[in-house]
Design an enzyme around this catalytic site. Sequence first.
Site, mmCIF file in Angstrom:
data_model
loop_
_atom_site.group_PDB
_atom_site.id
_atom_site.type_symbol
_atom_site.label_atom_id
_atom_site.label_comp_id
_atom_site.label_asym_id
_atom_site.label_seq_id
_atom_site.Cartn_x
_atom_site.Cartn_y
_atom_site.Cartn_z
ATOM 1 N N HIS A 161 195.297 1.445 64.026
ATOM 2 C CA HIS A 161 194.539 -0.532 63.978
ATOM 3 C C HIS A 161 193.161 0.035 63.031
ATOM 4 C CE1 HIS A 161 191.653 0.592 67.495
ATOM 5 N NE2 HIS A 161 192.850 0.830 67.673
ATOM 6 N N ASP A 162 193.051 -0.430 62.305
ATOM 7 C CA ASP A 162 191.714 -0.042 61.557
ATOM 8 C C ASP A 162 191.611 1.552 60.282
ATOM 9 O OD1 ASP A 162 190.036 -2.731 62.263
ATOM 10 O OD2 ASP A 162 190.372 -1.632 63.854
ATOM 11 N N GLY B 273 193.601 4.640 66.011
ATOM 12 C CA GLY B 273 192.588 4.038 65.887
ATOM 13 C C GLY B 273 191.342 4.538 64.763
#
Length: 277
Positions: free
Chosen positions: A124-125, A142
């Site tokens: 994520h991200d 992440g």
Amino acid sequence: MQTETFVHPSAVVEPGAQLGAGAHIGPFCHVGPEVVIGAGTRLISHVTVLGATTLGENCTVHSQAVLGGLPQNMSHKGGRTTLTIGNNCTIREFVTMNTGTDNSRGATIVGDNCNFLAYCHVAHDCVIGNNVTFANGATLAGHCEIGDNVGIGGLSAVHQFVRVGRNAFLAGGSMIAGDVIPFGIAVGNRAKLRGLNMVGLRRSGMSKAEINTLLRAYRTIFDRSRPVSENIEIARAEFADSPTAMLIVDFISDRGKRHYTVPPVKGAVDDDADDQD
């Protein structure tokens, strides 16, 4: 390029999904209702694309890849977040890429012309530049930021929030716990710098004079007789006329409180940075 969109009878394309001209959805694929598939992109078979995911044009996604799954982050509250993948990317078997988290960037972004070999993971991200290659089993935690033209060797793992500068190379089997400077080559468990990515620099077409300037800047920045903060200011003044050297200077200067820069192996600064004749 084939202009007619094809969906295999065994595939599930949910209402609301958008398929570009010439998109090919192979057997047993699942495309969610918020997914956008670009023109000419092929899902070979058994591919799952979920969430608010945009997959660019002329990409190829191989069997068992899962794109747009929920972030593996316990702080995510379930808000709408996105995954965006650029054009001309190849995504091989069992690759996973997650959407962003709703308390952070909210988006995971992959650039153009990237190549992800089997079993890679993008968490994520993360933000990944253009022309990046992940060898088999390379993984990002992440919030990582990966610059253009980076190569990540097989079975390497990058710690959360780490930045990897453009044209860097991470050797296979490495654990990257800190930022890697542009043009650097990092090797090992809790990796250290082993000099500059000379193969990548030569392949990029950079002149010998500019490569030598980079090598001198590298020596200056990592001179162990002075603190790095002092070396950075010396390098900033000495190499102000070199845009490539300043990429390294600015990268380290912008590291922020949460980052530390992967240092060279002790005693290896001069050994690994010989001038190029």
